[in-house]
Design an enzyme around this catalytic site. Structure first.
Site, PDB file in Angstrom:
ATOM      1  N   ARG A   1      19.010  88.052  51.983  1.00 10.47           N
ATOM      2  CA  ARG A   1      20.316  88.693  52.115  1.00 10.47           C
ATOM      3  C   ARG A   1      20.123  90.166  52.464  1.00 10.47           C
ATOM      4  NH1 ARG A   1      20.386  91.625  47.295  1.00 10.47           N
ATOM      5  NH2 ARG A   1      19.246  90.667  45.591  1.00 10.47           N
TER       6      ARG A   1
ATOM      7  N   GLU B   1       9.605  91.091  47.966  1.00 12.84           N
ATOM      8  CA  GLU B   1       9.243  91.905  46.811  1.00 12.84           C
ATOM      9  C   GLU B   1       7.823  91.580  46.353  1.00 12.84           C
ATOM     10  OE1 GLU B   1      12.107  92.226  43.744  1.00 12.84           O
ATOM     11  OE2 GLU B   1      13.818  92.032  45.092  1.00 12.84           O
TER      12      GLU B   1
ATOM     13  N   GLU C   1       9.061  87.523  45.203  1.00 16.09           N
ATOM     14  CA  GLU C   1      10.185  86.740  45.696  1.00 16.09           C
ATOM     15  C   GLU C   1      10.668  87.317  47.010  1.00 16.09           C
ATOM     16  OE1 GLU C   1      14.046  88.536  43.517  1.00 16.09           O
ATOM     17  OE2 GLU C   1      12.531  87.732  42.157  1.00 16.09           O
TER      18      GLU C   1
END
Length: 306
Positions: free
Chosen positions: A297, A276, A293
């Site tokens: 996942r 991000e 970040e």
């Protein structure tokens, strides 16, 4: 390692999506459920289902012991974490592997490196990526965080170190609002992720939130699948996502993609993940962007770029 039966340590949409894909590939599936989800769709869709506790997440989906016991009782030989809950818990991943099960997720070392958002900021700064000023380490000491905020200056973003999805995030424009923001962010993070650690980061007041989807294999190959624009949000929860981003031109797309691949390569990432970024759209910033970040996942938003 080979496996034949996957336990999905989650609920709702993501559990249904994993069940559907696993079935198409020939794998058997096991659902887990809390008291509240006894009749949920994912429970009905899986070949088998195991009850793991009470209605709250803390009494069920966040209990590593209960999930592992469910895997043992159902003879599952692999665990898929979905997103949310324990999906970014390196301790959970390690426990799954220690139990002799296949972890359907990224390497534990990469999860540890990127799971602590304050630590990941430092890693990426050392790797040469642009990072906004912020905390050097996450903390549950709200008094210490308040003192650090005065050094960093305002506006600030209070962020939960664990998890994602906008949980535990608060924009603070001045010092008067900081104590309440810290307390509410801590409470929300603790309830959602079982981890109340927070960090601070200087806030951009006119940003665009753009994230890049990654896939990485076990041979060192990393590719990006383009970007998603996630700027339309309410309470830091994404409402509308668009791919490609209307704010990203071909040159910026290449820069963002290269930066995202660099992030994954720096921690030897494997699997699906998302990096991000914040784009600073203030006048004179010339498409400046900052690493925010990495989500270690599968994303709820993955099909948008897929």
């Amino acid at each position: 390692m080979t496996f034949s039966k996957i336990l999905i340590a989650n609920r709702g949409e993501i559990a249904c999506r994993v069940i559907r894909t696993a079935r198409s590939l020939g794998y058997a599936t096991v659902a887990v459920f809390s008291d509240a989800d006894r009749h949920a769709l994912h429970v009905r869709q899986a070949e088998s289902a195991v009850h793991i506790g009470g209605s709250s997440a803390a009494d069920s989906y966040l209990r590593i012991d209960a999930v592992l016991d469910a895997a043992r009782r159902s003879d599952a030989d692999a665990v898929h974490p979905g997103y949310g809950f324990l999906s970014e818990s390196a301790d959970f991943a390690q426990a799954v592997i220690a139990a002799g099960l296949v972890w359907v997720g990224p390497p534990v070392a990469a999860m540890r490196a990127m799971g602590d958002k304050a630590q990941s900021r430092q890693h990426m700064q050392q790797a040469g990526l642009p990072v906004l000023p912020g905390s050097k380490q996450a903390s549950i000491d709200l008094s210490a965080l308040a003192a650090e905020a005065l050094t960093l200056g305002f506006p600030l973003m209070v962020k939960a170190s664990a998890g994602g999805g906008g949980r535990g995030m608060r924009l603070v424009l001045d010092a008067n609002k900081l104590p309440a923001a810290l307390q509410s962010a801590f409470n929300e993070a603790q309830a959602a992720f079982g981890d109340g650690r927070l960090l601070l980061e200087r806030a951009l007041l006119s940003p665009r939130h753009v994230e890049v989807q990654l896939l990485a294999d076990s041979h060192g190959h990393v590719i990006h699948l383009g970007e998603r624009d996630c700027t339309v949000q309410r309470r830091h929860q994404k409402l509308i996502e668009e791919a490609p981003s209307p704010a990203v031109n071909p040159v910026l797309r290449r820069k963002l993609g290269d930066a995202a691949v660099k992030v994954a390569s720096a921690v030897n990432y494997i699997g699906a993940g998302t990096v991000e970024f914040l784009l600073d759209t203030a006048p004179g910033q010339d498409e400046a962007f900052y690493f925010m970040e990495m989500n270690t996942r599968l994303q709820v938003e993955h099909p948008v770029t897929e």
